[in-house]
Motif scaffolding. Structure first.
Motif, PDB file in Angstrom:
ATOM      1  N   ASP A 206      37.525  41.742  61.973  1.00 13.82           N
ATOM      2  CA  ASP A 206      36.196  42.202  62.397  1.00 13.82           C
ATOM      3  C   ASP A 206      35.155  41.673  61.411  1.00 13.82           C
ATOM      4  N   ALA A 207      34.460  40.605  61.808  1.00 16.21           N
ATOM      5  CA  ALA A 207      33.483  39.988  60.912  1.00 16.21           C
ATOM      6  C   ALA A 207      32.326  40.938  60.623  1.00 16.21           C
ATOM      7  N   ARG A 208      31.914  41.683  61.634  1.00 20.64           N
ATOM      8  CA  ARG A 208      30.788  42.603  61.442  1.00 20.64           C
ATOM      9  C   ARG A 208      31.143  43.681  60.430  1.00 20.64           C
ATOM     10  N   ARG A 209      32.334  44.240  60.538  1.00 27.52           N
ATOM     11  CA  ARG A 209      32.766  45.298  59.615  1.00 27.52           C
ATOM     12  C   ARG A 209      32.890  44.749  58.192  1.00 27.52           C
ATOM     13  N   ALA A 210      33.470  43.558  58.056  1.00 27.91           N
ATOM     14  CA  ALA A 210      33.634  42.968  56.729  1.00 27.91           C
ATOM     15  C   ALA A 210      32.272  42.716  56.082  1.00 27.91           C
ATOM     16  N   THR A 211      31.303  42.226  56.879  1.00 26.24           N
ATOM     17  CA  THR A 211      29.970  41.954  56.353  1.00 26.24           C
ATOM     18  C   THR A 211      29.271  43.237  55.934  1.00 26.24           C
ATOM     19  N   LEU A 212      29.352  44.284  56.785  1.00 24.57           N
ATOM     20  CA  LEU A 212      28.704  45.556  56.469  1.00 24.57           C
ATOM     21  C   LEU A 212      29.323  46.197  55.225  1.00 24.57           C
ATOM     22  N   ASP A 213      30.647  46.102  55.102  1.00 22.12           N
ATOM     23  CA  ASP A 213      31.307  46.657  53.912  1.00 22.12           C
ATOM     24  C   ASP A 213      30.833  45.933  52.655  1.00 22.12           C
ATOM     25  N   LEU A 214      30.706  44.617  52.756  1.00 19.14           N
ATOM     26  CA  LEU A 214      30.251  43.843  51.596  1.00 19.14           C
ATOM     27  C   LEU A 214      28.805  44.174  51.248  1.00 19.14           C
ATOM     28  N   ILE A 215      27.957  44.312  52.263  1.00 14.37           N
ATOM     29  CA  ILE A 215      26.556  44.680  52.018  1.00 14.37           C
ATOM     30  C   ILE A 215      26.477  46.048  51.347  1.00 14.37           C
ATOM     31  N   ALA A 216      27.317  46.977  51.784  1.00 17.45           N
ATOM     32  CA  ALA A 216      27.322  48.318  51.184  1.00 17.45           C
ATOM     33  C   ALA A 216      27.697  48.252  49.707  1.00 17.45           C
ATOM     34  N   VAL A 217      28.701  47.424  49.381  1.00 16.37           N
ATOM     35  CA  VAL A 217      29.136  47.289  47.987  1.00 16.37           C
ATOM     36  C   VAL A 217      28.025  46.680  47.138  1.00 16.37           C
ATOM     37  N   ILE A 218      27.416  45.583  47.621  1.00 16.86           N
ATOM     38  CA  ILE A 218      26.372  44.911  46.854  1.00 16.86           C
ATOM     39  C   ILE A 218      25.149  45.793  46.695  1.00 16.86           C
ATOM     40  N   THR A 219      24.762  46.498  47.764  1.00 14.02           N
ATOM     41  CA  THR A 219      23.591  47.365  47.693  1.00 14.02           C
ATOM     42  C   THR A 219      23.825  48.531  46.745  1.00 14.02           C
ATOM     43  N   ALA A 220      25.002  49.136  46.808  1.00 11.55           N
ATOM     44  CA  ALA A 220      25.307  50.246  45.898  1.00 11.55           C
ATOM     45  C   ALA A 220      25.276  49.781  44.453  1.00 11.55           C
ATOM     46  N   PHE A 221      25.835  48.601  44.221  1.00 16.32           N
ATOM     47  CA  PHE A 221      25.832  48.053  42.865  1.00 16.32           C
ATOM     48  C   PHE A 221      24.404  47.800  42.386  1.00 16.32           C
ATOM     49  N   THR A 222      23.564  47.231  43.254  1.00 15.48           N
ATOM     50  CA  THR A 222      22.194  46.901  42.875  1.00 15.48           C
ATOM     51  C   THR A 222      21.368  48.152  42.627  1.00 15.48           C
ATOM     52  N   VAL A 223      21.498  49.151  43.483  1.00 15.70           N
ATOM     53  CA  VAL A 223      20.738  50.395  43.298  1.00 15.70           C
ATOM     54  C   VAL A 223      21.097  51.054  41.972  1.00 15.70           C
ATOM     55  N   ALA A 224      22.390  51.120  41.681  1.00 15.16           N
ATOM     56  CA  ALA A 224      22.818  51.725  40.414  1.00 15.16           C
ATOM     57  C   ALA A 224      22.350  50.877  39.234  1.00 15.16           C
ATOM     58  N   HIS A 225      22.458  49.561  39.374  1.00 14.41           N
ATOM     59  CA  HIS A 225      21.988  48.640  38.334  1.00 14.41           C
ATOM     60  C   HIS A 225      20.509  48.886  38.047  1.00 14.41           C
ATOM     61  N   ALA A 226      19.704  49.039  39.117  1.00 12.85           N
ATOM     62  CA  ALA A 226      18.268  49.268  38.956  1.00 12.85           C
ATOM     63  C   ALA A 226      17.985  50.613  38.293  1.00 12.85           C
ATOM     64  N   LEU A 227      18.746  51.634  38.662  1.00 12.43           N
ATOM     65  CA  LEU A 227      18.524  52.970  38.098  1.00 12.43           C
ATOM     66  C   LEU A 227      18.772  52.997  36.591  1.00 12.43           C
ATOM     67  N   SER A 228      19.920  52.477  36.177  1.00  7.08           N
ATOM     68  CA  SER A 228      20.242  52.542  34.749  1.00  7.08           C
ATOM     69  C   SER A 228      19.386  51.585  33.944  1.00  7.08           C
TER      70      SER A 228
END
Length: 379
Positions: free
Chosen positions: A220-242
């Motif tokens: 499922d390309a859509r699921r794989a892409t969304l999962d990757l976006i979730a990981v990158i976004t979570a990492f970036t938000v936390a990176h920005a906060l700290s």
């Protein structure tokens, strides 16, 4: 089992013979200039580790740089550093005179803080800065400039591709400042090798699914892409906060432990590709690790001494640059990985070797940062 043993031996040999790859925070110096009428007051903070490369601050070779050794090297430091800075106004140079030298602490260790004065031929309405420190021996070096002129504060990042900076009294300050730190946020992703390696450890298995028999290609390309976006976004938000909390001085953590923790995140992410430590909700793991990575770079922005409004603008620009850099990385890697996901070559010669190499490099960095040792000296 034998192929894995051969692989481990090969990656160990590669890491031992490769040139050293350094810490999360690149080489920086901090240059502060205050211009009033025809006079310039300056302070230039250069890391002792960088000065040691230029003038050799440890003549007795005991591995420790003392204040006495720095003081005795005052003339050599001035002769090596000050000629690498040229200030000019109305087409004429403003001669610089060295002043006192003292030790200053920044987030990544001790710096030599050199005071100096300059005098221009006439009252300054336009100032030109030419910076060349360390570029010949360290292309990753950056000079972080903070300039006060005519009641305004200007800032830029001087680098091998942008060694000059010119500012006029009527020039607006915020637009160039935003653009500069937007670029630096993206550069932070591409130049911080440990940050990049951590992201690659997350990206490598993004197009695969783990089963009892091992990795299989995702369907499922859509699921794989969304999962990757979730990981990158979570990492970036936390990176920005700290990063924001530390740069605003709301959070203070010892740099040694933060950088050691960054190396540990690489080891964990790579191990997770080889053994199923965490299989669900990887975005939560990425968020937690993003908090650690963000704290590792905050000292650069805090060290510039910006006013709160200016610091907020630089943080916004820097974090947007980080997000853009990560999206670009994913956009480059994901299509190629999706095409190759069915190949056994990708699973066994990319994901596994890449993860093993990441574990070795992460362990190398962890030992360097935790115990203040340079492993390449023993190889």
């Amino acid at each position: 089992m034998r192929p894995l043993i051969r692989l481990a031996l090969l990656t160990t040999l590669l890491s031992a013979t490769a040139p050293p790859v350094w810490a999360h925070k690149p080489s920086d110096s901090y240059l502060q200039l205050t211009v009033a009428d025809d006079r310039i007051q300056g302070r230039w903070d250069v890391a002792l580790r960088d000065l040691h490369e230029l003038v050799g601050l440890d003549p007795d070779g005991d591995g420790q740089v003392t204040w006495g050794e720095v003081r005795d090297s005052h003339s050599a430091i001035v002769a090596s550093v000050l000629p690498q800075l040229t200030l000019s106004s109305a087409g004429e140079d403003c001669p610089l005179t060295a002043g006192t030298l003292r030790i200053a602490e920044h987030s990544d260790g001790p710096y030599a803080a050199l005071a100096f004065d300059g005098r221009c031929p006439a009252p300054v309405e336009q100032l030109g800065v030419h910076y060349a420190l360390l570029f010949d021996i360290d292309p990753s070096h950056r000079g972080l400039l903070r300039l006060e002129l005519g009641g305004r504060t200007y800032s830029t990042v001087l680098q091998p591709s942008a060694r000059q900076f010119a500012v006029r009294l009527e020039q607006p300050a915020l637009g160039p400042l935003f653009w500069t730190y937007l670029q630096q946020g993206a550069w932070h992703i591409w130049s911080g090798f440990d940050h990049l390696l951590f992201l690659l450890c997350l990206l490598l298995p993004a197009v695969l699914q783990r089963r009892r028999e091992g990795w299989i290609a995702a369907t499922d390309a859509r699921r794989a892409t969304l999962d990757l976006i979730a990981v990158i976004t979570a990492f970036t938000v936390a990176h920005a906060l700290s990063l924001s909390a530390a740069a605003l001085d709301w959070l203070q953590l010892p740099t040694r432990w933060v950088e050691s923790a960054v190396a540990a995140t690489i080891i964990f992410a790579a191990l997770n590709n080889l053994f199923p430590l965490v299989q669900q909700r990887l975005w939560m793991v990425a968020f937690f690790f993003g908090l650690i990575h963000g704290a590792g770079y905050a000292g650069v922005l805090a060290g510039l001494g910006f006013e709160p409004a200016t610091l907020a603008l630089t943080l916004l620009a820097f974090n947007l640059g980080v997000e853009g850099g990560q999206i670009l990385l994913a956009a480059c890697c994901l299509p190629l990985a999706w095409w190759a996901r069915h190949l056994a070559l990708y699973r066994h010669m990319v994901v596994v070797p890449g993860s093993v190499l990441a574990i070795l490099l992460g362990s190398w960095w962890l030992a360097q940062r935790l115990f203040h040792i340079r492993l390449e000296g023993f190889l």
